[in-house]
Design an enzyme around this catalytic site. Structure first.
Site, PDB file in Angstrom:
ATOM      1  CE1 TYR A  15      -1.955 -21.497 -60.404  1.00  0.00           C
ATOM      2  CE2 TYR A  15      -1.973 -19.258 -61.271  1.00  0.00           C
ATOM      3  CZ  TYR A  15      -2.644 -20.366 -60.781  1.00  0.00           C
ATOM      4  OH  TYR A  15      -3.992 -20.321 -60.671  1.00  0.00           O
ATOM      5  CE1 TYR A 143      -7.472 -19.088 -63.996  1.00  0.00           C
ATOM      6  CE2 TYR A 143      -8.067 -16.886 -64.749  1.00  0.00           C
ATOM      7  CZ  TYR A 143      -7.469 -17.709 -63.811  1.00  0.00           C
ATOM      8  OH  TYR A 143      -6.888 -17.170 -62.707  1.00  0.00           O
ATOM      9  CG  ASP A 243     -15.025 -13.857 -66.864  1.00  0.00           C
ATOM     10  OD1 ASP A 243     -14.602 -12.694 -66.998  1.00  0.00           O
ATOM     11  OD2 ASP A 243     -14.437 -14.728 -66.191  1.00  0.00           O
ATOM     12  CE  LYS A 272      -6.649 -10.792 -66.399  1.00  0.00           C
ATOM     13  NZ  LYS A 272      -7.403 -12.046 -66.434  1.00  0.00           N
TER      14      LYS A 272
HETATM   15  C1  PLP Z   1      -7.944 -12.842 -65.188  1.00  0.00           C
HETATM   16  C2  PLP Z   1      -9.307 -13.379 -65.299  1.00  0.00           C
HETATM   17  C3  PLP Z   1     -10.129 -13.547 -64.154  1.00  0.00           C
HETATM   18  C4  PLP Z   1      -9.617 -13.292 -62.752  1.00  0.00           C
HETATM   19  O1  PLP Z   1      -9.296 -11.956 -62.524  1.00  0.00           O
HETATM   20  P1  PLP Z   1      -8.318 -11.593 -61.296  1.00  0.00           P
HETATM   21  O2  PLP Z   1      -8.314 -10.086 -61.304  1.00  0.00           O
HETATM   22  O3  PLP Z   1      -6.989 -12.197 -61.611  1.00  0.00           O
HETATM   23  O4  PLP Z   1      -8.919 -12.149 -60.060  1.00  0.00           O
HETATM   24  C5  PLP Z   1     -11.413 -13.986 -64.338  1.00  0.00           C
HETATM   25  N1  PLP Z   1     -11.892 -14.265 -65.561  1.00  0.00           N
HETATM   26  C6  PLP Z   1     -11.142 -14.110 -66.673  1.00  0.00           C
HETATM   27  C7  PLP Z   1     -11.742 -14.397 -68.007  1.00  0.00           C
HETATM   28  C8  PLP Z   1      -9.829 -13.680 -66.580  1.00  0.00           C
HETATM   29  O5  PLP Z   1      -9.069 -13.578 -67.680  1.00  0.00           O
END
Ligand code: PLP
Length: 434
Positions: A15, A143, A243, A272
Protein backbone atom coordinates in the site's frame (compact mmCIF):
# COMPACT_ATOMS: atom_id res chain seq x y z
CA UNK A 1 22.84 3.88 -5.75
CA UNK A 2 22.54 2.67 -2.16
CA UNK A 3 20.17 -0.23 -1.51
CA UNK A 4 17.70 2.19 0.07
CA UNK A 5 17.84 4.48 -2.98
CA UNK A 6 17.26 1.54 -5.32
CA UNK A 7 14.39 0.34 -3.13
CA UNK A 8 12.78 3.78 -3.16
CA UNK A 9 12.79 3.95 -6.92
CA UNK A 10 12.06 0.38 -7.99
CA UNK A 11 10.33 -1.67 -5.33
CA UNK A 12 6.73 -1.40 -4.27
CA UNK A 13 5.98 -1.76 -0.60
CA UNK A 14 2.54 -2.70 0.75
CA UNK A 15 0.00 0.00 0.00
CA UNK A 16 2.69 2.47 -0.95
CA UNK A 17 3.32 4.82 -3.84
CA UNK A 18 6.48 4.75 -5.93
CA UNK A 19 6.34 8.53 -6.15
CA UNK A 20 7.80 10.04 -3.00
CA UNK A 21 7.16 6.84 -1.00
CA UNK A 22 7.05 6.86 2.81
CA UNK A 23 10.36 5.98 4.49
CA UNK A 24 11.36 2.33 5.01
CA UNK A 25 13.91 1.00 7.47
CA UNK A 26 16.72 -1.30 6.40
CA UNK A 27 16.41 -4.57 8.35
CA UNK A 28 19.59 -6.65 8.59
CA UNK A 29 18.71 -9.40 11.03
CA UNK A 30 16.23 -10.24 13.74
CA UNK A 31 16.19 -12.44 16.78
CA UNK A 32 13.86 -12.75 19.73
CA UNK A 33 11.54 -9.75 19.89
CA UNK A 34 14.01 -7.43 18.12
CA UNK A 35 14.80 -6.40 14.57
CA UNK A 36 18.33 -5.16 13.93
CA UNK A 37 18.78 -2.38 11.38
CA UNK A 38 21.69 -1.76 9.00
CA UNK A 39 22.97 1.04 11.25
CA UNK A 40 23.20 -1.39 14.18
CA UNK A 41 20.21 -0.03 16.11
CA UNK A 42 17.52 -2.39 17.35
CA UNK A 43 13.74 -2.11 17.46
CA UNK A 44 11.27 -4.17 19.46
CA UNK A 45 8.85 -5.63 16.89
CA UNK A 46 5.63 -4.48 18.56
CA UNK A 47 3.48 -5.67 15.63
CA UNK A 48 5.07 -9.13 15.35
CA UNK A 49 5.75 -8.32 11.69
CA UNK A 50 2.04 -8.23 10.90
CA UNK A 51 1.03 -10.55 13.71
CA UNK A 52 2.88 -13.69 12.74
CA UNK A 53 6.08 -13.73 14.83
CA UNK A 54 4.50 -15.40 17.86
CA UNK A 55 7.64 -17.01 19.34
CA UNK A 56 10.11 -14.28 18.40
CA UNK A 57 12.25 -13.91 15.28
CA UNK A 58 14.64 -16.62 14.07
CA UNK A 59 13.57 -19.00 16.81
CA UNK A 60 16.36 -21.63 17.07
CA UNK A 61 13.93 -24.57 17.06
CA UNK A 62 12.12 -23.38 13.94
CA UNK A 63 15.34 -22.40 12.16
CA UNK A 64 16.75 -25.86 12.93
CA UNK A 65 13.58 -27.58 11.65
CA UNK A 66 13.82 -25.64 8.36
CA UNK A 67 17.54 -26.41 8.07
CA UNK A 68 17.05 -30.14 8.66
CA UNK A 69 14.15 -30.32 6.22
CA UNK A 70 16.13 -28.37 3.61
CA UNK A 71 18.72 -31.13 3.52
CA UNK A 72 16.05 -33.70 2.65
CA UNK A 73 13.37 -32.10 0.51
CA UNK A 74 12.86 -28.39 -0.14
CA UNK A 75 9.94 -28.79 -2.48
CA UNK A 76 7.99 -31.31 -4.47
CA UNK A 77 4.74 -30.77 -6.31
CA UNK A 78 1.77 -31.79 -4.18
CA UNK A 79 -0.06 -33.07 -7.23
CA UNK A 80 0.84 -36.76 -7.21
CA UNK A 81 3.15 -36.57 -4.16
CA UNK A 82 2.89 -36.31 -0.42
CA UNK A 83 5.61 -36.03 2.26
CA UNK A 84 6.16 -36.37 5.99
CA UNK A 85 6.01 -32.67 6.98
CA UNK A 86 2.59 -32.30 5.29
CA UNK A 87 1.15 -35.43 6.88
CA UNK A 88 2.52 -34.58 10.31
CA UNK A 89 1.24 -31.01 10.12
CA UNK A 90 -2.22 -32.07 8.94
CA UNK A 91 -2.53 -34.58 11.79
CA UNK A 92 -1.38 -32.04 14.33
CA UNK A 93 -3.67 -29.28 13.05
CA UNK A 94 -6.61 -31.67 13.09
CA UNK A 95 -5.77 -32.59 16.69
CA UNK A 96 -5.94 -28.98 17.90
CA UNK A 97 -8.68 -27.75 15.56
CA UNK A 98 -12.26 -27.33 16.72
CA UNK A 99 -14.21 -30.55 16.79
CA UNK A 100 -14.52 -32.35 13.49
CA UNK A 101 -12.38 -30.06 11.35
CA UNK A 102 -9.91 -32.72 10.25
CA UNK A 103 -9.83 -32.34 6.45
CA UNK A 104 -6.94 -30.07 5.46
CA UNK A 105 -6.10 -28.00 2.39
CA UNK A 106 -2.66 -26.33 2.50
CA UNK A 107 -2.35 -22.90 0.91
CA UNK A 108 0.61 -20.61 0.42
CA UNK A 109 -0.87 -17.49 2.00
CA UNK A 110 -3.79 -16.41 4.12
CA UNK A 111 -5.67 -14.84 1.21
CA UNK A 112 -5.47 -18.09 -0.75
CA UNK A 113 -6.79 -20.08 2.21
CA UNK A 114 -9.81 -17.74 2.30
CA UNK A 115 -10.36 -18.15 -1.45
CA UNK A 116 -10.21 -21.90 -0.90
CA UNK A 117 -12.73 -21.72 1.95
CA UNK A 118 -15.16 -19.76 -0.21
CA UNK A 119 -14.74 -22.17 -3.12
CA UNK A 120 -15.35 -25.11 -0.77
CA UNK A 121 -18.63 -23.54 0.34
CA UNK A 122 -19.72 -22.99 -3.26
CA UNK A 123 -18.76 -26.53 -4.31
CA UNK A 124 -20.59 -27.88 -1.25
CA UNK A 125 -23.82 -26.15 -2.26
CA UNK A 126 -23.31 -27.19 -5.87
CA UNK A 127 -22.93 -30.82 -4.83
CA UNK A 128 -26.27 -30.53 -3.04
CA UNK A 129 -27.90 -29.42 -6.29
CA UNK A 130 -28.02 -25.73 -5.32
CA UNK A 131 -25.65 -24.00 -7.76
CA UNK A 132 -27.58 -20.74 -7.31
CA UNK A 133 -26.21 -20.55 -3.78
CA UNK A 134 -22.95 -18.92 -4.81
CA UNK A 135 -22.71 -15.73 -2.72
CA UNK A 136 -21.31 -15.20 0.75
CA UNK A 137 -22.36 -13.04 3.65
CA UNK A 138 -19.59 -11.13 5.41
CA UNK A 139 -19.50 -8.48 8.14
CA UNK A 140 -18.88 -4.79 7.75
CA UNK A 141 -15.62 -3.94 9.47
CA UNK A 142 -14.06 -7.20 8.33
CA UNK A 143 -10.89 -8.00 6.41
CA UNK A 144 -10.09 -11.28 4.64
CA UNK A 145 -7.13 -10.55 2.37
CA UNK A 146 -6.11 -8.74 -0.79
CA UNK A 147 -6.92 -11.08 -3.69
CA UNK A 148 -10.11 -10.19 -5.53
CA UNK A 149 -12.41 -12.70 -3.87
CA UNK A 150 -11.00 -11.73 -0.45
CA UNK A 151 -11.39 -8.02 -1.23
CA UNK A 152 -14.99 -8.67 -2.15
CA UNK A 153 -15.54 -10.16 1.32
CA UNK A 154 -13.81 -7.32 3.17
CA UNK A 155 -15.52 -4.15 4.40
CA UNK A 156 -17.26 -2.67 1.33
CA UNK A 157 -16.60 0.92 2.46
CA UNK A 158 -12.96 0.22 3.12
CA UNK A 159 -9.90 0.13 0.99
CA UNK A 160 -11.23 -1.73 -2.02
CA UNK A 161 -13.81 0.60 -3.57
CA UNK A 162 -11.44 1.19 -6.51
CA UNK A 163 -11.88 -2.44 -7.63
CA UNK A 164 -15.67 -2.62 -7.44
CA UNK A 165 -15.74 -3.33 -11.18
CA UNK A 166 -13.86 -6.61 -10.91
CA UNK A 167 -15.43 -7.81 -7.67
CA UNK A 168 -18.41 -10.10 -7.25
CA UNK A 169 -21.09 -8.60 -5.07
CA UNK A 170 -21.58 -10.39 -1.78
CA UNK A 171 -23.91 -9.50 1.09
CA UNK A 172 -22.91 -7.59 4.21
CA UNK A 173 -24.31 -7.46 7.71
CA UNK A 174 -23.65 -4.53 10.04
CA UNK A 175 -20.47 -4.56 12.10
CA UNK A 176 -20.98 -6.29 15.46
CA UNK A 177 -21.39 -3.56 18.07
CA UNK A 178 -21.30 -5.24 21.48
CA UNK A 179 -17.74 -5.61 22.77
CA UNK A 180 -16.31 -8.93 23.96
CA UNK A 181 -16.59 -7.71 27.57
CA UNK A 182 -20.08 -6.20 27.16
CA UNK A 183 -23.58 -7.51 27.92
CA UNK A 184 -24.95 -9.70 25.11
CA UNK A 185 -28.15 -8.67 23.36
CA UNK A 186 -29.35 -10.73 20.37
CA UNK A 187 -30.42 -7.47 18.65
CA UNK A 188 -26.74 -7.08 17.72
CA UNK A 189 -27.09 -9.92 15.19
CA UNK A 190 -30.47 -8.73 13.83
CA UNK A 191 -28.88 -7.30 10.69
CA UNK A 192 -27.15 -10.62 9.97
CA UNK A 193 -30.41 -12.50 10.43
CA UNK A 194 -32.21 -10.11 8.10
CA UNK A 195 -29.59 -10.35 5.34
CA UNK A 196 -29.53 -14.15 5.50
CA UNK A 197 -33.31 -14.54 5.52
CA UNK A 198 -33.72 -12.11 2.65
CA UNK A 199 -31.14 -13.78 0.39
CA UNK A 200 -30.96 -17.33 1.68
CA UNK A 201 -31.57 -18.89 -1.74
CA UNK A 202 -28.35 -17.27 -3.02
CA UNK A 203 -26.11 -17.80 0.00
CA UNK A 204 -23.42 -20.49 0.23
CA UNK A 205 -21.73 -19.39 3.43
CA UNK A 206 -21.28 -16.78 6.13
CA UNK A 207 -17.69 -15.71 6.84
CA UNK A 208 -16.21 -13.68 9.70
CA UNK A 209 -13.12 -13.05 11.75
CA UNK A 210 -14.32 -14.51 15.06
CA UNK A 211 -14.22 -12.12 18.08
CA UNK A 212 -11.52 -9.86 16.62
CA UNK A 213 -12.03 -7.87 13.42
CA UNK A 214 -8.39 -6.97 13.00
CA UNK A 215 -7.01 -5.27 9.86
CA UNK A 216 -10.09 -3.17 9.07
CA UNK A 217 -11.78 -2.14 12.31
CA UNK A 218 -9.68 -3.35 15.26
CA UNK A 219 -13.03 -4.34 16.78
CA UNK A 220 -13.43 -6.90 19.58
CA UNK A 221 -16.97 -8.25 19.64
CA UNK A 222 -19.11 -10.52 21.76
CA UNK A 223 -19.04 -14.35 21.61
CA UNK A 224 -22.84 -14.22 21.70
CA UNK A 225 -22.66 -12.91 18.15
CA UNK A 226 -20.90 -16.09 17.01
CA UNK A 227 -23.46 -18.31 18.76
CA UNK A 228 -26.24 -16.43 17.00
CA UNK A 229 -24.35 -16.72 13.72
CA UNK A 230 -24.03 -20.50 14.18
CA UNK A 231 -27.79 -20.71 14.84
CA UNK A 232 -28.67 -18.64 11.75
CA UNK A 233 -26.41 -20.80 9.55
CA UNK A 234 -27.91 -24.03 10.91
CA UNK A 235 -31.47 -22.82 10.42
CA UNK A 236 -30.74 -21.95 6.79
CA UNK A 237 -28.39 -24.81 5.90
CA UNK A 238 -25.52 -22.41 5.25
CA UNK A 239 -21.80 -23.08 5.75
CA UNK A 240 -20.09 -21.14 8.55
CA UNK A 241 -16.49 -20.05 7.89
CA UNK A 242 -14.25 -18.65 10.64
CA UNK A 243 -11.18 -16.80 9.43
CA UNK A 244 -8.77 -17.29 12.36
CA UNK A 245 -5.74 -16.05 10.39
CA UNK A 246 -5.23 -13.00 12.64
CA UNK A 247 -6.89 -14.07 15.88
CA UNK A 248 -5.84 -17.72 16.00
CA UNK A 249 -2.86 -19.09 17.94
CA UNK A 250 -3.65 -17.24 21.19
CA UNK A 251 -3.65 -13.67 19.93
CA UNK A 252 -6.82 -12.91 21.90
CA UNK A 253 -6.06 -15.42 24.69
CA UNK A 254 -7.44 -18.88 23.88
CA UNK A 255 -5.85 -20.93 21.05
CA UNK A 256 -8.77 -20.07 18.74
CA UNK A 257 -10.63 -16.81 19.27
CA UNK A 258 -13.98 -18.53 18.67
CA UNK A 259 -13.46 -20.86 21.66
CA UNK A 260 -15.05 -18.14 23.80
CA UNK A 261 -18.35 -18.88 22.04
CA UNK A 262 -18.34 -22.65 22.63
CA UNK A 263 -19.36 -23.43 19.05
CA UNK A 264 -17.45 -24.62 15.96
CA UNK A 265 -17.44 -23.51 12.32
CA UNK A 266 -17.72 -25.86 9.33
CA UNK A 267 -14.59 -24.41 7.73
CA UNK A 268 -11.71 -22.53 9.34
CA UNK A 269 -8.70 -20.71 7.90
CA UNK A 270 -5.36 -20.37 9.70
CA UNK A 271 -2.18 -18.57 8.65
CA UNK A 272 0.04 -15.80 9.99
CA UNK A 273 1.39 -17.30 13.28
CA UNK A 274 1.12 -20.88 11.91
CA UNK A 275 4.87 -20.96 11.16
CA UNK A 276 5.63 -18.40 13.85
CA UNK A 277 6.47 -15.94 11.09
CA UNK A 278 9.27 -18.00 9.53
CA UNK A 279 7.73 -19.16 6.22
CA UNK A 280 4.58 -18.28 4.35
CA UNK A 281 1.91 -20.94 4.90
CA UNK A 282 -1.82 -21.14 5.57
CA UNK A 283 -4.40 -23.88 5.74
CA UNK A 284 -8.12 -24.32 5.28
CA UNK A 285 -9.65 -26.91 7.60
CA UNK A 286 -13.02 -28.44 6.80
CA UNK A 287 -15.42 -30.84 8.48
CA UNK A 288 -15.91 -34.37 7.17
CA UNK A 289 -19.44 -33.39 6.15
CA UNK A 290 -18.17 -30.56 3.95
CA UNK A 291 -15.41 -32.71 2.46
CA UNK A 292 -17.64 -35.70 1.80
CA UNK A 293 -20.40 -33.61 0.26
CA UNK A 294 -17.94 -31.87 -2.09
CA UNK A 295 -16.42 -35.24 -2.97
CA UNK A 296 -19.77 -36.72 -3.90
CA UNK A 297 -20.59 -33.84 -6.26
CA UNK A 298 -19.72 -33.17 -9.91
CA UNK A 299 -16.81 -32.65 -10.20
CA UNK A 300 -15.86 -34.71 -7.16
CA UNK A 301 -12.42 -33.06 -7.16
CA UNK A 302 -11.95 -29.90 -5.15
CA UNK A 303 -10.89 -27.35 -7.75
CA UNK A 304 -7.77 -25.63 -6.42
CA UNK A 305 -4.04 -26.40 -6.37
CA UNK A 306 -1.30 -23.79 -5.89
CA UNK A 307 2.24 -24.46 -7.13
CA UNK A 308 3.77 -24.25 -3.68
CA UNK A 309 0.96 -26.16 -1.97
CA UNK A 310 2.18 -27.80 1.27
CA UNK A 311 5.78 -26.66 0.74
CA UNK A 312 7.85 -29.03 2.91
CA UNK A 313 10.05 -26.28 4.42
CA UNK A 314 6.98 -24.32 5.45
CA UNK A 315 5.26 -27.42 6.85
CA UNK A 316 8.40 -28.28 8.86
CA UNK A 317 8.50 -24.73 10.21
CA UNK A 318 4.83 -25.00 11.18
CA UNK A 319 5.37 -28.32 12.99
CA UNK A 320 8.19 -26.74 15.00
CA UNK A 321 5.95 -23.74 15.71
CA UNK A 322 3.15 -26.04 16.94
CA UNK A 323 5.71 -27.76 19.22
CA UNK A 324 6.46 -24.38 20.79
CA UNK A 325 2.75 -23.58 21.20
CA UNK A 326 2.22 -26.98 22.83
CA UNK A 327 5.22 -26.64 25.12
CA UNK A 328 4.51 -23.16 26.50
CA UNK A 329 1.62 -21.47 28.27
CA UNK A 330 0.70 -18.99 25.54
CA UNK A 331 -2.75 -18.32 26.98
CA UNK A 332 -1.06 -17.18 30.21
CA UNK A 333 1.36 -15.02 28.21
CA UNK A 334 -1.55 -13.39 26.41
CA UNK A 335 -3.34 -12.81 29.73
CA UNK A 336 -0.27 -11.15 31.20
CA UNK A 337 0.22 -8.94 28.15
CA UNK A 338 -3.51 -8.06 28.30
CA UNK A 339 -3.15 -6.96 31.96
CA UNK A 340 -0.13 -4.84 31.15
CA UNK A 341 -1.83 -3.24 28.13
CA UNK A 342 -4.94 -2.50 30.24
CA UNK A 343 -2.95 -0.89 33.03
CA UNK A 344 -0.76 1.07 30.63
CA UNK A 345 -3.21 2.15 27.96
CA UNK A 346 -6.51 2.77 29.80
CA UNK A 347 -5.06 5.99 31.25
CA UNK A 348 -4.84 7.41 27.72
CA UNK A 349 -8.62 7.84 27.62
CA UNK A 350 -9.51 11.52 27.64
CA UNK A 351 -6.35 12.68 25.87
CA UNK A 352 -7.35 15.19 23.18
CA UNK A 353 -6.68 12.95 20.17
CA UNK A 354 -7.87 9.69 21.78
CA UNK A 355 -11.31 8.29 20.89
CA UNK A 356 -11.18 4.87 22.52
CA UNK A 357 -8.88 2.31 24.11
CA UNK A 358 -9.51 -1.42 23.53
CA UNK A 359 -7.52 -4.36 24.81
CA UNK A 360 -8.04 -8.10 24.42
CA UNK A 361 -5.33 -10.71 24.90
CA UNK A 362 -2.06 -9.66 23.33
CA UNK A 363 -3.68 -6.91 21.27
CA UNK A 364 -3.82 -3.30 22.50
CA UNK A 365 -5.53 -0.62 20.42
CA UNK A 366 -5.75 3.14 20.86
CA UNK A 367 -8.24 4.61 18.43
CA UNK A 368 -7.43 8.23 17.63
CA UNK A 369 -9.21 11.06 15.85
CA UNK A 370 -6.30 11.32 13.42
CA UNK A 371 -2.92 9.63 13.28
CA UNK A 372 0.07 11.74 14.30
CA UNK A 373 2.33 13.10 11.53
CA UNK A 374 4.88 10.70 10.02
CA UNK A 375 7.69 12.74 11.63
CA UNK A 376 6.21 12.06 15.08
CA UNK A 377 5.80 8.37 14.31
CA UNK A 378 9.44 8.13 13.19
CA UNK A 379 10.63 10.03 16.27
CA UNK A 380 8.73 7.77 18.69
CA UNK A 381 10.04 4.64 16.94
CA UNK A 382 13.61 5.92 17.19
CA UNK A 383 13.46 7.29 20.72
CA UNK A 384 11.78 4.26 22.27
CA UNK A 385 13.42 1.66 20.04
CA UNK A 386 9.97 0.23 19.36
CA UNK A 387 8.59 -0.55 15.91
CA UNK A 388 4.97 0.57 15.55
CA UNK A 389 2.93 0.72 12.36
CA UNK A 390 -0.18 2.80 13.01
CA UNK A 391 -2.84 2.75 10.28
CA UNK A 392 -6.26 4.24 9.63
CA UNK A 393 -7.31 5.57 13.07
CA UNK A 394 -5.35 3.05 15.10
CA UNK A 395 -2.18 3.13 17.13
CA UNK A 396 -1.83 -0.46 18.25
CA UNK A 397 0.49 -3.23 19.31
CA UNK A 398 0.25 -6.99 18.79
CA UNK A 399 3.67 -8.04 20.12
CA UNK A 400 5.29 -11.48 19.98
CA UNK A 401 3.46 -13.67 22.51
CA UNK A 402 6.79 -14.36 24.23
CA UNK A 403 7.39 -10.66 25.02
CA UNK A 404 8.46 -10.28 28.66
CA UNK A 405 7.23 -7.61 31.07
CA UNK A 406 10.06 -5.18 30.37
CA UNK A 407 9.42 -5.44 26.63
CA UNK A 408 5.69 -4.83 27.01
CA UNK A 409 6.44 -1.87 29.30
CA UNK A 410 8.63 -0.35 26.59
CA UNK A 411 5.87 -0.87 24.02
CA UNK A 412 3.29 0.74 26.31
CA UNK A 413 5.62 3.73 26.73
CA UNK A 414 5.96 4.13 22.96
CA UNK A 415 2.22 3.75 22.28
CA UNK A 416 1.41 6.26 25.04
CA UNK A 417 3.94 8.74 23.66
CA UNK A 418 2.52 8.41 20.14
CA UNK A 419 -1.08 8.68 21.34
CA UNK A 420 -0.13 11.93 23.10
CA UNK A 421 1.19 13.54 19.91
CA UNK A 422 -1.00 16.10 18.14
CA UNK A 423 -3.09 14.80 15.24
CA UNK A 424 -1.26 14.92 11.92
CA UNK A 425 -2.57 16.25 8.63
CA UNK A 426 -5.73 14.58 7.31
CA UNK A 427 -5.01 11.78 4.83
CA UNK A 428 -4.98 12.99 1.26
CA UNK A 429 -8.17 12.43 -0.63
CA UNK A 430 -8.38 8.84 -1.77
CA UNK A 431 -5.01 8.03 -0.23
CA UNK A 432 -4.72 4.80 1.63
CA UNK A 433 -2.91 4.17 4.83
CA UNK A 434 -1.48 0.69 5.32
C1 PLP B 1 -3.81 -11.15 7.06
C2 PLP B 1 -5.15 -11.72 6.93
C3 PLP B 1 -5.56 -12.40 5.76
C4 PLP B 1 -4.67 -12.49 4.53
O1 PLP B 1 -3.51 -13.22 4.75
P1 PLP B 1 -2.27 -13.02 3.75
O2 PLP B 1 -1.28 -14.05 4.23
O3 PLP B 1 -1.80 -11.62 3.92
O4 PLP B 1 -2.75 -13.30 2.37
C5 PLP B 1 -6.81 -12.96 5.73
N1 PLP B 1 -7.64 -12.87 6.78
C6 PLP B 1 -7.29 -12.24 7.92
C7 PLP B 1 -8.24 -12.20 9.06
C8 PLP B 1 -6.05 -11.63 8.03
O5 PLP B 1 -5.72 -10.95 9.14
Amino acid sequence: MTPLEYDRRHIWHPYASLKDPPPVLHAKSASGVEIELADGSRLVDAVSSWWCVAHGHSHPAIVEAIRRQSEKLCHVMFGGFTHDPAVELAERLAAIAPRGLDRVFFADSGSISVEVAAKMAVQYQNALGRPERNRLVALKGGYHGDTSLCMALSDPDGMHTLFKGIMTKHFFAEKPGIPTWGEWDAADAESLRRVVEEHRGEIAAVICEPIFQAANAMNFYHPGYLREMRRICDENDIILIFDEIAAGFHRTGPLWAHERAGISPDIMTVGKALTGGHMTLAATLASAKVAETISSGRPSAFMHGPTYMANPLACAAACASLDLFAGGDYAANAARIERQFREGLESLRGRPNVRDVRVLGAAGVVEVERLPAQADVSRVIREHGVWLRPFSNFIYSMPPLVSDEATVARIVGAVADLASCPPGPPPEDGDFHE
